[in-house]
Design a protein around this motif. Structure first.
Motif, PDB file in Angstrom:
ATOM      1  N   MET A   1       0.698  -1.028   0.148  1.00 53.11           N
ATOM      2  CA  MET A   1       0.405  -0.093   0.078  1.00 53.11           C
ATOM      3  C   MET A   1       0.889   1.489  -0.311  1.00 53.11           C
ATOM      4  O   MET A   1       0.747   2.200  -0.649  1.00 53.11           O
ATOM      5  N   ALA A   2       1.869   1.286   0.765  1.00 54.03           N
ATOM      6  CA  ALA A   2       2.738   2.695   0.671  1.00 54.03           C
ATOM      7  C   ALA A   2       3.770   2.663  -0.437  1.00 54.03           C
ATOM      8  O   ALA A   2       3.710   3.245  -1.179  1.00 54.03           O
ATOM      9  N   GLN A   3       3.887   2.007  -1.205  1.00 57.24           N
ATOM     10  CA  GLN A   3       4.375   1.961  -2.857  1.00 57.24           C
ATOM     11  C   GLN A   3       3.281   2.600  -3.776  1.00 57.24           C
ATOM     12  O   GLN A   3       3.441   3.719  -4.838  1.00 57.24           O
ATOM     13  N   LEU A   4       2.209   2.082  -3.292  1.00 59.49           N
ATOM     14  CA  LEU A   4       0.775   2.603  -4.298  1.00 59.49           C
ATOM     15  C   LEU A   4       0.718   4.084  -3.698  1.00 59.49           C
ATOM     16  O   LEU A   4       1.079   4.628  -5.042  1.00 59.49           O
ATOM     17  N   VAL A  37       7.150  10.686   4.596  1.00 67.44           N
ATOM     18  CA  VAL A  37       6.844   9.725   5.703  1.00 67.44           C
ATOM     19  C   VAL A  37       6.241   8.412   5.406  1.00 67.44           C
ATOM     20  O   VAL A  37       6.999   7.825   6.405  1.00 67.44           O
ATOM     21  N   THR A  38       5.452   8.443   4.193  1.00 65.74           N
ATOM     22  CA  THR A  38       5.730   7.286   3.559  1.00 65.74           C
ATOM     23  C   THR A  38       6.427   6.564   3.593  1.00 65.74           C
ATOM     24  O   THR A  38       6.813   5.510   4.036  1.00 65.74           O
ATOM     25  N   LYS A  39       7.689   7.044   2.706  1.00 63.00           N
ATOM     26  CA  LYS A  39       8.449   6.085   2.784  1.00 63.00           C
ATOM     27  C   LYS A  39       9.913   5.748   3.331  1.00 63.00           C
ATOM     28  O   LYS A  39       9.929   4.160   4.004  1.00 63.00           O
ATOM     29  N   LYS A  40       9.453   6.610   5.277  1.00 63.76           N
ATOM     30  CA  LYS A  40      10.322   6.777   5.907  1.00 63.76           C
ATOM     31  C   LYS A  40      10.397   5.676   6.581  1.00 63.76           C
ATOM     32  O   LYS A  40      10.301   4.513   7.794  1.00 63.76           O
ATOM     33  N   LYS A  41       8.617   5.558   7.135  1.00 65.08           N
ATOM     34  CA  LYS A  41       7.915   5.199   8.933  1.00 65.08           C
ATOM     35  C   LYS A  41       7.039   3.811   7.488  1.00 65.08           C
ATOM     36  O   LYS A  41       7.755   2.478   7.557  1.00 65.08           O
ATOM     37  N   GLU A  42       5.701   4.013   7.827  1.00 68.02           N
ATOM     38  CA  GLU A  42       5.401   3.290   6.689  1.00 68.02           C
ATOM     39  C   GLU A  42       3.917   4.253   6.612  1.00 68.02           C
ATOM     40  O   GLU A  42       3.118   4.700   6.444  1.00 68.02           O
ATOM     41  N   PHE A  43       2.952   2.968   5.616  1.00 62.17           N
ATOM     42  CA  PHE A  43       1.403   3.471   4.851  1.00 62.17           C
ATOM     43  C   PHE A  43       0.590   4.395   5.863  1.00 62.17           C
ATOM     44  O   PHE A  43       0.287   5.171   5.641  1.00 62.17           O
ATOM     45  N   SER A  44       0.477   3.896   7.243  1.00 63.61           N
ATOM     46  CA  SER A  44      -0.483   4.948   8.110  1.00 63.61           C
ATOM     47  C   SER A  44      -0.257   5.739   8.537  1.00 63.61           C
ATOM     48  O   SER A  44      -0.694   6.979   8.296  1.00 63.61           O
ATOM     49  N   LEU A  50      -0.955  12.520   5.610  1.00 64.23           N
ATOM     50  CA  LEU A  50      -1.851  13.543   4.380  1.00 64.23           C
ATOM     51  C   LEU A  50      -3.556  13.996   5.026  1.00 64.23           C
ATOM     52  O   LEU A  50      -4.029  15.283   4.974  1.00 64.23           O
ATOM     53  N   LEU A  51      -4.220  13.510   5.806  1.00 65.89           N
ATOM     54  CA  LEU A  51      -5.137  13.480   6.433  1.00 65.89           C
ATOM     55  C   LEU A  51      -4.707  15.341   7.419  1.00 65.89           C
ATOM     56  O   LEU A  51      -4.825  16.151   7.115  1.00 65.89           O
ATOM     57  N   GLU A  52      -3.779  15.101   7.909  1.00 64.29           N
ATOM     58  CA  GLU A  52      -3.092  16.209   8.930  1.00 64.29           C
ATOM     59  C   GLU A  52      -2.711  17.710   7.714  1.00 64.29           C
ATOM     60  O   GLU A  52      -2.990  18.774   9.066  1.00 64.29           O
ATOM     61  N   ARG A  53      -2.287  17.161   6.724  1.00 70.12           N
ATOM     62  CA  ARG A  53      -2.149  18.468   5.752  1.00 70.12           C
ATOM     63  C   ARG A  53      -2.941  19.008   5.003  1.00 70.12           C
ATOM     64  O   ARG A  53      -3.344  20.225   5.325  1.00 70.12           O
ATOM     65  N   TYR A  54      -3.728  18.069   5.368  1.00 63.95           N
ATOM     66  CA  TYR A  54      -4.934  18.413   4.001  1.00 63.95           C
ATOM     67  C   TYR A  54      -6.524  19.399   5.055  1.00 63.95           C
ATOM     68  O   TYR A  54      -6.775  20.257   5.078  1.00 63.95           O
ATOM     69  N   HIS A  55      -6.337  18.800   6.927  1.00 63.73           N
ATOM     70  CA  HIS A  55      -6.996  19.519   7.396  1.00 63.73           C
ATOM     71  C   HIS A  55      -6.144  20.614   7.709  1.00 63.73           C
ATOM     72  O   HIS A  55      -7.111  21.869   8.253  1.00 63.73           O
ATOM     73  N   SER A  56      -4.971  21.207   7.198  1.00 62.34           N
ATOM     74  CA  SER A  56      -4.403  22.212   8.130  1.00 62.34           C
ATOM     75  C   SER A  56      -5.280  22.957   6.802  1.00 62.34           C
ATOM     76  O   SER A  56      -5.003  23.230   6.011  1.00 62.34           O
TER      77      SER A  56
END
Length: 99
Positions: A1-4, A37-44, A50-56
């Motif tokens: 999922m992260a790759q996607l 963040v996805t590359k260094k950590k994980e999909f979740s 993404l949600l944090e930035r979207y809601h800023s």
């Protein structure tokens, strides 16, 4: 999922010209942040970023210089405050020209 998710971001970078993308308030753009963040950590964690930035809120922010330590900061419309090292350079330049 992260790759996607990272593939979707790469496609966004290729298919949407920079001139047509939103103007991010942050030094590291929203898509760059989610990708890193996805590359260094994980999909979740990437989805959370993404949600944090979207809601800023993109509008209603206020640039100011802190009276106690003279550091530049930004207050977001939701009341959150971010330090100068996270603020997009184009916005900091605007603050310097309005003094």
């Amino acid at each position: 999922m992260a790759q996607l998710l990272m593939l979707a971001i790469r496609l966004y970078w290729v298919l949407v010209p920079a001139s047509k993308r939103g103007h991010c308030l942050f030094k590291v753009t929203c898509s760059q942040n989610v990708f890193q963040v996805t590359k260094k950590k994980e999909f979740s964690k990437g989805i959370s970023a993404l949600l944090e930035r979207y809601h800023s809120p993109r509008s209603g922010y206020h640039l100011f210089q802190d009276g106690t330590d003279e550091r530049k900061k930004m207050m977001l419309a939701n009341g959150g405050i971010i330090e100068a090292d996270l603020i997009a350079d184009r916005l900091l330049k605007h603050l310097n020209h309005t003094k």
